[in-house]
Design an enzyme around this catalytic site. Structure first.
Site, PDB file in Angstrom:
ATOM      1  N   ASP A  84       0.860  -1.177   0.000  1.00 19.38           N
ATOM      2  CA  ASP A  84       0.000   0.000   0.000  1.00 19.38           C
ATOM      3  C   ASP A  84       0.899   1.230   0.000  1.00 19.38           C
ATOM      4  O   ASP A  84       1.413   1.635   1.046  1.00 19.38           O
ATOM      5  CB  ASP A  84      -0.900  -0.012   1.237  1.00 19.38           C
ATOM      6  CG  ASP A  84      -1.749   1.248   1.365  1.00 19.38           C
ATOM      7  OD1 ASP A  84      -1.847   2.008   0.375  1.00 19.38           O
ATOM      8  OD2 ASP A  84      -2.304   1.480   2.451  1.00 19.38           O
ATOM      9  N   LYS A  86       2.895  10.797  -4.379  1.00 18.06           N
ATOM     10  CA  LYS A  86       2.003   9.819  -5.025  1.00 18.06           C
ATOM     11  C   LYS A  86       0.988  10.505  -5.921  1.00 18.06           C
ATOM     12  O   LYS A  86       0.686  10.018  -7.019  1.00 18.06           O
ATOM     13  CB  LYS A  86       1.289   9.011  -3.944  1.00 18.06           C
ATOM     14  CG  LYS A  86       0.127   8.150  -4.417  1.00 18.06           C
ATOM     15  CD  LYS A  86      -0.539   7.469  -3.237  1.00 18.06           C
ATOM     16  CE  LYS A  86      -1.767   6.677  -3.651  1.00 18.06           C
ATOM     17  NZ  LYS A  86      -2.367   5.948  -2.510  1.00 18.06           N
ATOM     18  N   GLU A 118      -7.516   0.047  -4.698  1.00 19.28           N
ATOM     19  CA  GLU A 118      -7.461   0.023  -3.241  1.00 19.28           C
ATOM     20  C   GLU A 118      -8.754  -0.480  -2.594  1.00 19.28           C
ATOM     21  O   GLU A 118      -8.696  -1.297  -1.666  1.00 19.28           O
ATOM     22  CB  GLU A 118      -7.063   1.404  -2.717  1.00 19.28           C
ATOM     23  CG  GLU A 118      -5.600   1.727  -3.015  1.00 19.28           C
ATOM     24  CD  GLU A 118      -5.183   3.118  -2.589  1.00 19.28           C
ATOM     25  OE1 GLU A 118      -6.020   3.848  -2.023  1.00 19.28           O
ATOM     26  OE2 GLU A 118      -4.017   3.491  -2.829  1.00 19.28           O
TER      27      GLU A 118
END
Length: 495
Positions: A2, A64, A141
């Protein structure tokens, strides 16, 4: 893995069980930070986080969210792109995982926000490969959360709301018969807990300006201290009704040092951020409409992501789901754990489970009629491949120009440009050539486009990534575009 906006986590599958991987400092999360020092060194993770306050200008947050863009941070001779930063952070996670296992990784699955564009997905995939990861799959996700939740429940319809530091993902998923089937997914890759923090920072900045006549804009150190205080206040207001923010020596004003002491209530905080919550509401309502479901069809609700702990988020989800109480037990490590399970499925260590993920955005081609012809509809299960046959609209047209777009509107000008392909054609009357355009979304939702003249077999191909999109965007801005756009394909009369 993650790779989060603020923190990253790793989980591994050992003897059929998912286990979180501690980093070298013993923590189960690692700051998603890189920092450039004055000496030319690059610090990663925890080391970068330790000196973020002293070096805020060269310790960028949320790299990110900049994947697939031209963003970079520079200090002296050192320059990092977002992809470079992501690669360094992922390499640190790989090192931690291999130290924990005592051997090299054999497979890796990276979780990605559902709302990420295809160039962002391609950039993350490249960053993982650069980090030395054996990346087998990208997984949305919320689908990773669904995989983790499946360990606890089966045979139910689950609404998953994942609100992290930088992104929001919402999915409606069916669990049962050995499958995790995503019906609809939506997301906002520019909405997360950091936005709630930013509202507090703006509120405090205004107070300092009004009370002390000091403008903190441009003061990087003060901004970093305000961000940290805002995050702490947000967290505290999830448990109490009132908090006090104290920042001594925040700045220097005309009358000397500026000390900030400000009380903030939960009610004030929720007023400052009401519009952000409404953006969350819109995505939940959208996926219910896309899946043609009602709140009564939802069996369970899962809230995950650190920002989902805010009471206002839970209250909103209760109102939207007819009073269902959200399950928050998966907040620590849910995404990493689900990704580890998917890795186990792909290596054969986990049996009798199948994840059917989705593409979150529609894909289409601009036609000469000035509209978009859809090739792949959003919320289509991936991998998928769809084709459409087009033709020409003028006699002896020398080429056809294919403008590939991503979005939900019929007007291509409102959609996101992915690629422009030019395919040469032999002379022929209008309507005679047959140009087959194929959109192929692989299991990572990376898009491959092929245009073929069925008469000659000539082809033009493109894989969508940042470079493809940048070239296409530059072409659309150029003086050549009006002429090229006139060579757009025409739909067949019977299509």
């Amino acid at each position: 893995m993650d790779f989060g906006t603020r923190n990253s986590a790793v989980a591994v599958l050992e003897a059929g069980k998912v286990r979180p991987v501690p980093n070298a400092q013993g923590a189960q999360t690692t700051p998603s930070l890189v920092s450039l020092t004055a000496e030319g060194d690059v610090l990663v993770g925890t080391a970068a986080g330790r000196q973020a306050l002293a070096n805020p200008a060269h310790t960028p947050r949320a790299a990110k969210l900049e994947l697939g863009t031209g963003w970079r941070v520079t200090r002296g001779d050192v320059r990092l792109t977002a992809e470079d930063a992501a690669g360094l952070i992922l390499a640190r996670l790989r090192q931690d995982a291999e130290a924990h296992l005592g051997r090299p990784l054999t497979a890796a699955v990276l979780a990605v926000p559902a709302g990420f564009r295809r160039d962002q997905r391609a950039a993350l995939l490249r960053a993982g490969e650069r980090a030395g990861l054996p990346v087998m799959r990208l997984i949305n996700e919320p689908s990773a959360v669904a995989m983790a939740y499946r360990l606890h429940r089966d045979d139910c319809t689950v609404l998953i709301v994942d609100l992290g530091a930088g992104t929001l993902d919402v999915s409606l998923v069916d669990l049962g018969d050995g499958t995790v089937l995503a019906w609809a997914t939506a997301g906002d890759s520019r909405l997360g807990g950091d936005d709630w923090d930013r509202r507090i920072v703006e509120h405090l900045t205004d107070r300092v300006r009004l009370r002390h006549g000091v403008d903190l804009t441009g003061d990087a150190t003060a901004a970093q201290r305000l961000r940290e205080a805002a995050e702490a206040a947000k967290i505290e207001l999830s448990a109490v009704r009132t908090t006090t923010l104290r920042l001594p020596y925040l700045a220097t004003g005309p009358d000397g040092p500026v000390h900030l002491e400000e009380e903030l209530t939960r009610e004030e905080f929720e007023t400052l951020t009401r519009d952000l919550l409404e953006r969350c509401r819109a995505h939940v309502e959208r996926i219910l409409a896309d899946a043609e479901r009602t709140p009564a069809d939802i069996d369970r609700v899962v809230l995950t992501g650190g920002a989902a702990r805010m009471p206002a988020v839970g209250d909103l989800i209760r109102r939207l789901t007819g009073g269902r109480e959200p399950h928050r037990g998966l907040i620590p490590g849910a995404v990493a754990g689900g990704a580890a399970l998917q890795a186990g499925i792909m290596t054969g260590d986990v049996k009798d489970v199948l994840l059917l993920d989705l593409t979150p955005h529609s894909i289409g081609i601009e036609t000469v009629e000035g509209t978009t012809t859809e090739l792949i509809e959003r919320n289509t299960t991936i991998p998928t491949k769809r084709s459409e046959v087009f033709t020409t609209h003028t006699d002896h047209q020398s080429a056809v120009v294919l403008h590939v777009v991503e979005g939900e509107g019929e007007d291509p000008a409102r959609d996101r440009t992915l690629a422009v392909l030019e395919l040469a054609l032999p002379p022929a009357p209008r309507g005679v050539p047959r140009i087959e355009v194929t959109a192929d979304c692989d299991p990572n939702d990376i898009l491959h486009i092929t245009a073929e003249d069925l008469g000659t077999g000539n082809k033009a191909v493109a894989t969508v990534d940042q470079a493809t999109m940048e070239r296409a965007a530059a072409l659309l801005r150029s003086s050549r575009w009006p002429g090229l756009r006139a060579l757009a394909p025409a739909t067949l009369p019977d299509s």
